[in-house]
Design a protein around this motif. Sequence first.
Motif, short mmCIF file in Angstrom:
data_model
loop_
_atom_site.label_atom_id
_atom_site.label_comp_id
_atom_site.label_asym_id
_atom_site.label_seq_id
_atom_site.Cartn_x
_atom_site.Cartn_y
_atom_site.Cartn_z
N ALA A 42 0.87 -1.09 0.02
CA ALA A 42 0.19 -0.02 0.03
C ALA A 42 0.77 1.17 -0.10
N ARG A 43 2.02 1.14 0.24
CA ARG A 43 3.05 2.43 0.34
C ARG A 43 2.72 3.24 1.42
N ARG A 44 2.06 2.67 2.49
CA ARG A 44 1.64 3.27 3.58
C ARG A 44 1.50 2.13 4.72
N SER A 45 1.45 2.70 6.15
CA SER A 45 1.05 1.80 7.31
C SER A 45 -0.48 1.35 7.31
N ILE A 46 -0.22 -0.01 7.22
CA ILE A 46 -1.73 -0.74 7.20
C ILE A 46 -1.30 -1.57 8.32
N VAL A 47 -2.89 -1.92 8.92
CA VAL A 47 -2.72 -3.07 9.83
C VAL A 47 -3.97 -3.93 9.39
N PRO A 48 -3.56 -5.06 8.50
CA PRO A 48 -4.59 -5.89 7.96
C PRO A 48 -5.30 -6.64 9.12
N GLU A 49 -6.60 -7.19 8.86
CA GLU A 49 -7.34 -8.16 9.56
C GLU A 49 -6.58 -9.04 10.10
N THR A 50 -5.80 -9.70 9.13
CA THR A 50 -4.94 -11.03 9.40
C THR A 50 -3.89 -10.75 10.65
N PHE A 51 -3.74 -9.56 10.79
CA PHE A 51 -2.57 -9.28 11.81
C PHE A 51 -3.31 -9.42 13.13
N TRP A 52 -4.59 -9.11 13.29
CA TRP A 52 -5.15 -9.54 14.60
C TRP A 52 -5.40 -11.19 14.84
N PRO A 72 4.39 -15.63 35.78
CA PRO A 72 3.40 -14.61 36.10
C PRO A 72 3.47 -13.29 35.25
N VAL A 73 4.77 -12.82 35.06
CA VAL A 73 4.86 -11.69 34.17
C VAL A 73 4.46 -11.90 32.68
N PHE A 74 4.83 -13.16 32.18
CA PHE A 74 4.57 -13.27 30.67
C PHE A 74 3.01 -13.70 30.62
N MET A 75 2.46 -14.30 31.85
CA MET A 75 0.91 -14.57 31.62
C MET A 75 0.15 -13.38 31.65
N LEU A 76 0.70 -12.32 32.40
CA LEU A 76 -0.04 -10.93 32.51
C LEU A 76 0.03 -10.46 31.10
N GLY A 77 1.34 -10.14 30.71
CA GLY A 77 1.52 -9.54 29.24
C GLY A 77 0.63 -10.22 28.34
N GLN A 78 0.87 -11.60 28.08
CA GLN A 78 -0.08 -12.15 27.02
C GLN A 78 -1.26 -12.15 27.21
N GLY A 79 -1.93 -12.35 28.52
CA GLY A 79 -3.16 -12.06 29.05
C GLY A 79 -4.08 -10.92 28.36
N MET A 80 -3.18 -9.76 28.82
CA MET A 80 -3.79 -8.38 28.41
C MET A 80 -3.70 -8.09 27.22
N ILE A 84 -6.91 -7.11 24.21
CA ILE A 84 -7.03 -5.92 22.97
C ILE A 84 -7.36 -6.79 21.67
N TYR A 85 -6.60 -7.91 21.37
CA TYR A 85 -6.68 -8.29 19.99
C TYR A 85 -8.04 -8.74 19.89
N ALA A 86 -8.70 -9.56 20.79
CA ALA A 86 -10.26 -10.04 20.60
C ALA A 86 -11.07 -8.72 20.55
N ARG A 87 -10.66 -7.59 21.22
CA ARG A 87 -11.42 -6.15 21.00
C ARG A 87 -11.43 -5.68 19.48
N ASN A 88 -10.20 -5.80 18.98
CA ASN A 88 -10.00 -5.31 17.61
C ASN A 88 -10.98 -6.24 16.69
N ILE A 89 -10.84 -7.53 17.11
CA ILE A 89 -11.50 -8.50 16.16
C ILE A 89 -13.03 -8.29 16.14
N TYR A 90 -13.25 -7.95 17.40
CA TYR A 90 -14.93 -7.80 17.53
C TYR A 90 -15.41 -6.34 16.90
N PHE A 91 -14.35 -5.43 16.84
CA PHE A 91 -14.59 -3.85 15.90
C PHE A 91 -14.78 -4.42 14.63
N ILE A 92 -13.72 -5.17 14.08
CA ILE A 92 -13.78 -5.38 12.42
C ILE A 92 -15.12 -6.52 12.28
N ARG A 93 -15.47 -7.26 12.81
CA ARG A 93 -16.55 -7.90 12.68
C ARG A 93 -17.83 -7.10 12.71
#
Length: 116
Positions: A42-52, A72-80, A84-93
């Motif tokens: 696209a020659r510009r910054s794009i975040v495609p749906e597949t990213f999520w 626990p540090v790794f769990m917290l980071g990935q859990g949070m 965010i990822y699920a919320r973005n997929i919700y918005f896309i759908r």
Amino acid sequence: MAIGDWWQTTATSEKVWLGIGFLAQLMFSMRFIVQWIASERARRSIVPETFWYFSVVGGAMLFAYAIYRLDPVFMLGQGMGLIIYARNIYFIRAHNKSIANGTATSATATASQGST
């Protein structure tokens, strides 16, 4: 310790979890490759749906790996991140549904450009 010694003395379950960890990291890294390719095209910054989707799959696998490692540090980071990822997929759908129903507004159409 040589790799052969490690292979023979390491439990099969540990090798399986290491395989899961490496596969999870590959899935998580694929999202950046997909984003990079889309942006280059696209020659510009794009975040495609597949990213999520790669984010959810890789994040969920890394979350499982973090639980196995009892980190626990790794769990917290990935859990949070998963929230965010699920919320973005919700918005896309939701946006795609509103387009299909003919109820999308120009503001939502502008906000989601590049999401597919």
